[in-house]
Motif scaffolding. Structure first.
Motif, PDB file in Angstrom:
ATOM      1  N   THR A  42       1.313  -1.553   0.172  1.00  0.00           N
ATOM      2  CA  THR A  42       0.217   0.378   0.112  1.00  0.00           C
ATOM      3  C   THR A  42       0.695   0.660   0.055  1.00  0.00           C
ATOM      4  O   THR A  42       2.321   1.158   0.828  1.00  0.00           O
ATOM      5  N   PRO A  43      -0.118   2.246  -0.483  1.00  0.00           N
ATOM      6  CA  PRO A  43       0.848   3.870  -0.589  1.00  0.00           C
ATOM      7  C   PRO A  43       1.485   3.931   0.734  1.00  0.00           C
ATOM      8  O   PRO A  43       0.937   4.054   1.656  1.00  0.00           O
ATOM      9  N   GLY A  44       2.861   4.056   0.527  1.00  0.00           N
ATOM     10  CA  GLY A  44       2.999   4.706   2.276  1.00  0.00           C
ATOM     11  C   GLY A  44       3.243   3.563   3.176  1.00  0.00           C
ATOM     12  O   GLY A  44       3.650   3.928   5.115  1.00  0.00           O
ATOM     13  N   GLY A  45       3.132   2.402   2.809  1.00  0.00           N
ATOM     14  CA  GLY A  45       2.755   1.597   4.020  1.00  0.00           C
ATOM     15  C   GLY A  45       3.516   0.658   4.808  1.00  0.00           C
ATOM     16  O   GLY A  45       4.072   0.297   6.452  1.00  0.00           O
ATOM     17  N   SER A  46       4.530   1.131   3.949  1.00  0.00           N
ATOM     18  CA  SER A  46       5.953   0.444   4.652  1.00  0.00           C
ATOM     19  C   SER A  46       6.638   1.677   5.948  1.00  0.00           C
ATOM     20  O   SER A  46       7.754   0.767   6.444  1.00  0.00           O
ATOM     21  N   MET A  47       6.415   2.828   6.723  1.00  0.00           N
ATOM     22  CA  MET A  47       6.360   3.470   7.220  1.00  0.00           C
ATOM     23  C   MET A  47       5.984   3.116   8.311  1.00  0.00           C
ATOM     24  O   MET A  47       6.631   3.120   9.353  1.00  0.00           O
ATOM     25  N   GLY A  48       5.053   1.765   8.612  1.00  0.00           N
ATOM     26  CA  GLY A  48       5.038   0.929   9.785  1.00  0.00           C
ATOM     27  C   GLY A  48       6.052   0.519  10.039  1.00  0.00           C
ATOM     28  O   GLY A  48       5.983  -0.560  11.403  1.00  0.00           O
ATOM     29  N   ILE A 180      12.526   9.093   7.942  1.00  0.00           N
ATOM     30  CA  ILE A 180      11.083   8.411   7.575  1.00  0.00           C
ATOM     31  C   ILE A 180      10.298   9.588   6.848  1.00  0.00           C
ATOM     32  O   ILE A 180       9.433   9.262   5.841  1.00  0.00           O
ATOM     33  N   LEU A 181      10.205  10.260   7.297  1.00  0.00           N
ATOM     34  CA  LEU A 181       9.041  11.530   6.730  1.00  0.00           C
ATOM     35  C   LEU A 181       9.510  12.416   5.761  1.00  0.00           C
ATOM     36  O   LEU A 181       8.231  12.530   4.957  1.00  0.00           O
TER      37      LEU A 181
END
Length: 255
Positions: A42-48, A180-181
């Motif tokens: 998912t878009p941006g999911g790897s931020m988790g 990360i951001l």
């Protein structure tokens, strides 16, 4: 290597089953030759999994820290960490030191065989997957054999940063979150609306000014059944099967 002088392993805190821990407790036998693979859908999911990536990164640099530098004669090196984007590119991870860019791997077809083959091609030893309901996908036997003999541990994560029934906590630091951001903000794949929501997600898991992510330990045998929700054989795998005369003896659904 822009994070080398701004962060170190001691900036992170870990818990396993509620007890103080270290990266060795999360990835038993962790060493500089480990190759971590994060599967994102998912878009941006790897931020988790951002804190996990960044903490492992600093641990890797600590193995070599006295030798590191951009000057001639110094060691310039990045860990062999990869993000596998299923279907399309979901985020740019440059500011998280996933570098060079070929380590952001696009797996174009949402086909379990193709995803696992891509993981095998990069020699992944530690596999981190999104927490989805395990399925019964079909693999070539040799694809499973390769993964089985190399992947030594696995984790499940959630794109929100908080996985169901998590038994691991990874607490980040301000500099880690900054990177990360920054990766999120430079990602053309993420809309402004989604970017705002992803920032809220990070705020929602912030405790005492630290973003706290959770993970769940799973067996590698379970992780390969959580690569995709789809079980249908994809076009590339079908082409392999044609060479094998579509004989089921070359296929497996089990570890």
């Amino acid at each position: 290597m822009h994070t080398v002088n701004s962060m170190c392993y001691k900036d992170y805190k870990f818990e396993v089953d509620g007890r103080k821990a270290g990266i060795d407790d999360i990835f038993p036998g962790f060493n500089p030759n480990d190759r971590i693979g994060i599967v994102t859908r998912t878009p941006g999911g790897s931020m988790g999994a951002g804190n996990l990536i960044m903490s492992a990164l600093t641990s890797f640099y600590d193995f070599y820290r006295p030798e590191l530098g951009d000057e001639p004669g110094k060691l310039r090196i990045y860990p062999e960490y990869f993000v596998f984007h299923v279907g399309q590119r979901h985020m740019n991870h440059t500011m998280m030191d996933i570098w060079p860019p070929h380590k952001d791997v696009i797996v174009e077809e949402d086909d379990p065989e193709e995803i696992l083959a891509s993981i095998n091609d990069r020699g992944i030893t530690r596999l981190v997957v999104e927490d989805i309901t395990p399925t019964e996908p079909t693999f070539l036997r040799e694809t499973i054999s390769s993964a089985k003999r190399r992947i030594v541990s696995a984790l499940a994560y959630n794109p929100t940063g908080r996985v169901n029934q998590g038994d691991i906590k990874v607490m980040g630091c301000a500099e880690s979150e900054k990177n990360i951001l920054a990766s999120m903000n430079m990602s053309e794949e993420i809309s402004e609306e989604l970017r705002a929501q992803l920032k809220i997600n990070r705020e929602n898991i912030t405790v005492d000014n630290c973003v706290v992510e959770t993970y769940r330990r799973i067996e590698p045998s379970q992780a390969v059944h959580m690569l995709t929700e789809f079980t249908k054989v994809g076009s590339k795998t079908s082409s392999y099967l044609e060479v094998l005369e579509n004989n089921d003896k070359y296929l497996t659904k089990s570890w």
